[in-house]
Design a protein around this motif. Sequence first.
Motif, PDB file in Angstrom:
ATOM      1  N   PHE A   1       1.619  31.196  15.714  1.00 20.17           N
ATOM      2  CA  PHE A   1       1.686  32.597  15.282  1.00 20.17           C
ATOM      3  C   PHE A   1       0.642  33.438  15.997  1.00 20.17           C
ATOM      4  CE2 PHE A   1       3.187  30.017  11.707  1.00 20.17           C
ATOM      5  CZ  PHE A   1       4.428  30.583  11.488  1.00 20.17           C
ATOM      6  N   PRO A   2       1.003  34.662  16.363  1.00 16.41           N
ATOM      7  CA  PRO A   2       0.014  35.558  16.975  1.00 16.41           C
ATOM      8  C   PRO A   2      -1.037  35.974  15.952  1.00 16.41           C
ATOM      9  CG  PRO A   2       2.047  36.734  16.529  1.00 16.41           C
ATOM     10  CD  PRO A   2       2.328  35.296  16.228  1.00 16.41           C
ATOM     11  N   ALA A   3      -2.204  36.349  16.453  1.00 18.46           N
ATOM     12  CA  ALA A   3      -3.294  36.742  15.562  1.00 18.46           C
ATOM     13  C   ALA A   3      -2.926  38.004  14.799  1.00 18.46           C
ATOM     14  CB  ALA A   3      -4.563  36.968  16.381  1.00 18.46           C
ATOM     15  N   LYS A   4      -3.371  38.056  13.546  1.00 17.25           N
ATOM     16  CA  LYS A   4      -3.132  39.238  12.727  1.00 17.25           C
ATOM     17  C   LYS A   4      -4.271  40.241  12.935  1.00 17.25           C
ATOM     18  CE  LYS A   4      -0.871  36.588   9.026  1.00 17.25           C
ATOM     19  NZ  LYS A   4      -0.864  36.284   7.575  1.00 17.25           N
ATOM     20  N   PRO A   5      -3.932  41.515  13.006  1.00 19.88           N
ATOM     21  CA  PRO A   5      -4.992  42.522  13.136  1.00 19.88           C
ATOM     22  C   PRO A   5      -5.696  42.736  11.802  1.00 19.88           C
ATOM     23  CG  PRO A   5      -2.886  43.604  12.917  1.00 19.88           C
ATOM     24  CD  PRO A   5      -2.600  42.123  12.953  1.00 19.88           C
ATOM     25  N   PRO A   6      -6.899  43.309  11.808  1.00 17.81           N
ATOM     26  CA  PRO A   6      -7.557  43.637  10.542  1.00 17.81           C
ATOM     27  C   PRO A   6      -6.759  44.688   9.793  1.00 17.81           C
ATOM     28  CG  PRO A   6      -8.721  44.624  12.398  1.00 17.81           C
ATOM     29  CD  PRO A   6      -7.702  43.702  12.975  1.00 17.81           C
TER      30      PRO A   6
ATOM     31  N   ALA B   1      11.281  28.798  21.063  1.00 17.40           N
ATOM     32  CA  ALA B   1      11.778  30.170  20.928  1.00 17.40           C
ATOM     33  C   ALA B   1      11.123  30.874  19.744  1.00 17.40           C
ATOM     34  CB  ALA B   1      13.293  30.172  20.767  1.00 17.40           C
ATOM     35  N   ARG B   2      10.787  30.122  18.698  1.00 17.72           N
ATOM     36  CA  ARG B   2      10.145  30.731  17.536  1.00 17.72           C
ATOM     37  C   ARG B   2       8.835  31.409  17.936  1.00 17.72           C
ATOM     38  NH1 ARG B   2      11.084  27.998  11.944  1.00 17.72           N
ATOM     39  NH2 ARG B   2      13.195  27.198  12.168  1.00 17.72           N
ATOM     40  N   VAL B   3       8.058  30.735  18.756  1.00 15.14           N
ATOM     41  CA  VAL B   3       6.767  31.274  19.167  1.00 15.14           C
ATOM     42  C   VAL B   3       6.955  32.621  19.858  1.00 15.14           C
ATOM     43  CG1 VAL B   3       4.739  30.883  20.604  1.00 15.14           C
ATOM     44  CG2 VAL B   3       5.779  28.975  19.378  1.00 15.14           C
ATOM     45  N   ARG B   4       7.934  32.695  20.730  1.00 13.94           N
ATOM     46  CA  ARG B   4       8.168  33.940  21.462  1.00 13.94           C
ATOM     47  C   ARG B   4       8.673  35.040  20.533  1.00 13.94           C
ATOM     48  NH1 ARG B   4       8.208  34.528  26.916  1.00 13.94           N
ATOM     49  NH2 ARG B   4       8.266  32.262  27.162  1.00 13.94           N
TER      50      ARG B   4
ATOM     51  N   TYR C   1       8.051  35.338  17.288  1.00 13.60           N
ATOM     52  CA  TYR C   1       6.911  35.810  16.495  1.00 13.60           C
ATOM     53  C   TYR C   1       6.051  36.775  17.310  1.00 13.60           C
ATOM     54  CZ  TYR C   1       8.005  31.891  13.351  1.00 13.60           C
ATOM     55  OH  TYR C   1       8.622  31.013  12.496  1.00 13.60           O
ATOM     56  N   SER C   2       5.857  36.452  18.573  1.00 18.27           N
ATOM     57  CA  SER C   2       5.034  37.305  19.436  1.00 18.27           C
ATOM     58  C   SER C   2       5.680  38.682  19.613  1.00 18.27           C
ATOM     59  CB  SER C   2       4.845  36.631  20.800  1.00 18.27           C
ATOM     60  OG  SER C   2       4.151  37.477  21.693  1.00 18.27           O
ATOM     61  N   VAL C   3       7.014  38.698  19.798  1.00 20.44           N
ATOM     62  CA  VAL C   3       7.707  39.973  19.988  1.00 20.44           C
ATOM     63  C   VAL C   3       7.625  40.824  18.724  1.00 20.44           C
ATOM     64  CG1 VAL C   3       9.961  41.041  20.390  1.00 20.44           C
ATOM     65  CG2 VAL C   3       9.239  39.091  21.775  1.00 20.44           C
ATOM     66  N   LEU C   4       7.798  40.202  17.553  1.00 20.72           N
ATOM     67  CA  LEU C   4       7.710  40.952  16.303  1.00 20.72           C
ATOM     68  C   LEU C   4       6.317  41.543  16.121  1.00 20.72           C
ATOM     69  CD1 LEU C   4       9.733  38.640  13.871  1.00 20.72           C
ATOM     70  CD2 LEU C   4      10.456  40.812  14.870  1.00 20.72           C
ATOM     71  N   ARG C   5       5.294  40.777  16.488  1.00 23.79           N
ATOM     72  CA  ARG C   5       3.931  41.306  16.380  1.00 23.79           C
ATOM     73  C   ARG C   5       3.718  42.453  17.360  1.00 23.79           C
ATOM     74  NH1 ARG C   5       0.598  42.227  12.655  1.00 23.79           N
ATOM     75  NH2 ARG C   5       1.012  40.140  11.801  1.00 23.79           N
TER      76      ARG C   5
ATOM     77  N   GLU D   1       6.374  30.293   7.610  1.00 20.51           N
ATOM     78  CA  GLU D   1       6.628  31.402   8.525  1.00 20.51           C
ATOM     79  C   GLU D   1       6.066  32.705   7.973  1.00 20.51           C
ATOM     80  OE1 GLU D   1      10.377  31.867  11.038  1.00 20.51           O
ATOM     81  OE2 GLU D   1      10.869  33.054   9.279  1.00 20.51           O
ATOM     82  N   LEU D   2       6.290  32.952   6.699  1.00 18.03           N
ATOM     83  CA  LEU D   2       5.776  34.175   6.084  1.00 18.03           C
ATOM     84  C   LEU D   2       4.246  34.197   6.097  1.00 18.03           C
ATOM     85  CD1 LEU D   2       8.230  34.460   3.048  1.00 18.03           C
ATOM     86  CD2 LEU D   2       8.188  35.911   5.076  1.00 18.03           C
ATOM     87  N   GLU D   3       3.629  33.057   5.828  1.00 11.78           N
ATOM     88  CA  GLU D   3       2.165  32.983   5.840  1.00 11.78           C
ATOM     89  C   GLU D   3       1.605  33.287   7.227  1.00 11.78           C
ATOM     90  OE1 GLU D   3      -1.485  29.723   5.453  1.00 11.78           O
ATOM     91  OE2 GLU D   3       0.564  29.122   4.983  1.00 11.78           O
ATOM     92  N   GLY D   4       2.197  32.687   8.254  1.00  9.33           N
ATOM     93  CA  GLY D   4       1.655  32.825   9.593  1.00  9.33           C
ATOM     94  C   GLY D   4       1.928  34.172  10.232  1.00  9.33           C
TER      95      GLY D   4
END
Length: 835
Positions: A252-257, A436-439, A441-445, A463-466
């Motif tokens: 999962f990509p990093a979450k912003p503050p 493909a999931r990793v990519r 998630y990155s696009v959604l972020r 998935e929801l947590e990450g």
Amino acid sequence: MSVAGDSLTPQPLLELRDIEKTYPGVKALAGVSLTVLPGRVHAVLGENGAGKSTLVGIAAGSVVPSAGTIKLDNQELARIQPRDARNAGLAIVYQTPALAPALSVVDCVLELLPDSKRPTRAGANDWLTAHFRSLGLTIDPTALVGSLSQREAHLVEIAAALASEPKILVLDEPTEALGPEETQWLFDRVSDLLSRGVGVVYITHRIPEVVEIGRDLTVLRDGQVVGRGSVADYSADEIVELIIGRSLETTFPAKPPPSVAAAPLLSVDGLSGLGFTDVSFHVKPGQIVGLAGVEGNGQRQFLGALAGRGPVSGTIAVGNQTVDRHTPRAAIEAGIVFLPGDRLGEAMFGKMSVRENVVAPSLSTAMPGGIVNKRREYHLTREATADLAVKTASLETPVATLSGGSQQKVLLARTRLESPRVLLVEDPTQGVDAGARVRIYSVLRKFAEAGVAVVVLSTDAVELEGLCDTVVVFSRGRVQAVLEGSDVTERAITGTAVMSQRDHGADGLTVSPRRRRWRFAGEAQGGVLAALTIALAVATTAASDSFLNPLNVNQLLVAASVMILVGVAQLLVVMTGGIDLSVGSVIATAGVVLSFFADQGAAYFIVGVFVAVVAGAGAGMLNGLLVTAIGIPSVIATLVSSIGIVGIAQILRPEPTFAVSDEVAELVGLMILNVPLVLVIAIVVALVVQFVVTRTRMGRGLRATGSDAVKANRMGVNVPRARCAALVASGALSALAGIALYTSTTTADPNSGQEFTLVSVTAVVIAGVSIFGGSGSSVAVAVAGLLLATVTNALTFLSLTIAWQYWFQGIFVLLAALIPIAAGSVRRRLHVRIA
């Protein structure tokens, strides 16, 4: 919980050896072997396109291997038919349920069962109701499969597999449409099967499920085995590395503050609709909000309502703009873009190319002025898909042929061109592999980082947590909790969802409410047509008493028998998804053949009837071979054969010929209770066809073929045989129609009968039969035939020209189309009231 069993000296239940499968330009499998042992779960893993589903399809008989052997039930085979595999003890649950949409639930289940386990049709409804009840399901056995949700369809197919008492159970992505509670229910059933020595093949993208229930594993990449062994010998990270061919540093990509100052971009206040009540929450720009809850608690209906689907009360606002009209168009105009979980069913044009799907919502940008500009479309498509790694041979590849992951990437690329303010995503990684999931998630972020408000619905708590900054948990259609920041954890999401008060079925499975069944049946359409027939007869009688003259009534009924027979003939072909344009030529030829016997006495005439019917069936067999063996579409094949058949008739009788003996004239004029014998025969034929279509396995096969040929094949239907049988039956019944026509005219004319091709199609259409196949009532077609005969006969008594016949037919076709639409509108209104 562990559900893997043990065996001291296990003998393989299924062996696939050196399996190869080659498609044009692609080698899907290369020398793959797989051994399934009793009492163990064998996980088959790999990215989409790795060959997993192809491999198990070969085992189940729905895919023909190019090379290799299959050993099942102590028999070594080069290939196997789906029904033979099922009878040998192999049951399969496909990723996309193999249930023909036009069949009822009970008909589909009966078709999926092996011969030894199938109950009688008379008691099938009660048997299936009891079976569903034992599993905690309350799905109506008589409901059409097409009316079920994807989740219900999966549960039906799982239930059918369990009812077959399999020796080997193949589960292809079985939990993609299921919630956590239903997944646990399925695992409990798997545990029970393992304790009885059943071997389970388990295909999934969810690595925790493999670790939980798997004993053995085989990993495929690019159609080859890249790893096999015991699940216990691998960590979850090592399994992922085998699947994608590289280490996976982060998922999962990093979450912003969290942003405190930003104003909400999406605001929902007191929203209520079907399945949810008084829901309020806000999404800020740059934020990803998840919707969670045990399946069936209103979160899906709520997400659909945000996209303008369904009547709601309450307020939806995007920025400072309130969405006044709750319609899909109003949502789009406000900047809301919805990506449904059923990608091919709702969001994409399966037969159209990647390019066409990407630019579909942005035509004004792609083709300014309304003129196609492929160069611009290619530029926009490449720009939108640049970093998404869509696996496709070219941008002209039909999107339906892509993997689930690539289809989702195409949707995300399309969304980029739409420049959304709010993005709603349902099950973003359903049927998507680990890489493909990793990519995705990155696009959604990245969408969120660009200031888009993103709302994601998922059944995967990990998935929801990450992925999500905030998670809204639903229960019984209401918001149970809103989790933010450090509270967004798998444990909190799952715990909040399952600890809320709920209704449970057997063994803890969440049951779906009994679906109120609304169906505009063919018999109902027949009732409407019968009322129109009576009304027309009354109006004609009022205009002229001569309409009820016995001689005229006899002629009308004989003409009706012709129309009934040719209509039922056409129905059988339309039901399989085709059309028969040769019925008129067969009618003419049958009369010509019969004329050679009609002047030599009753015995010869009966022989002539037999010869004519055999000739008609032969014409149908020719059509069947052209369609199934050569692959010519039925409309072309029957058009070509029609020309040849009428040519033969003209050679046999170059000129119209009157030829009938007195004995034959007396025979064909027989009446039964003042009803012409030919009409009695036509009615009996219609009733027999109705019984065959609705109450026999052959009929299920015909309807399944027309409903969805691919799913019908997976269900075990021999699709080519079904299509050929329909065309043969159409030829034979058309010949009977030709015989009926000959009995009324006693004239053999090679040019007669052609108009009945159009009549047959008209009868089918006004009887409410779907021209796309899968359904239809021969009773309704019979009434339609009587109506059309009445129209033609009434014209003389109403002092109308023949042109009115076509006007009447056009009006009836229009009514036939409008009546189901009106009934559907009433259904929806009543459903809203009941809900």
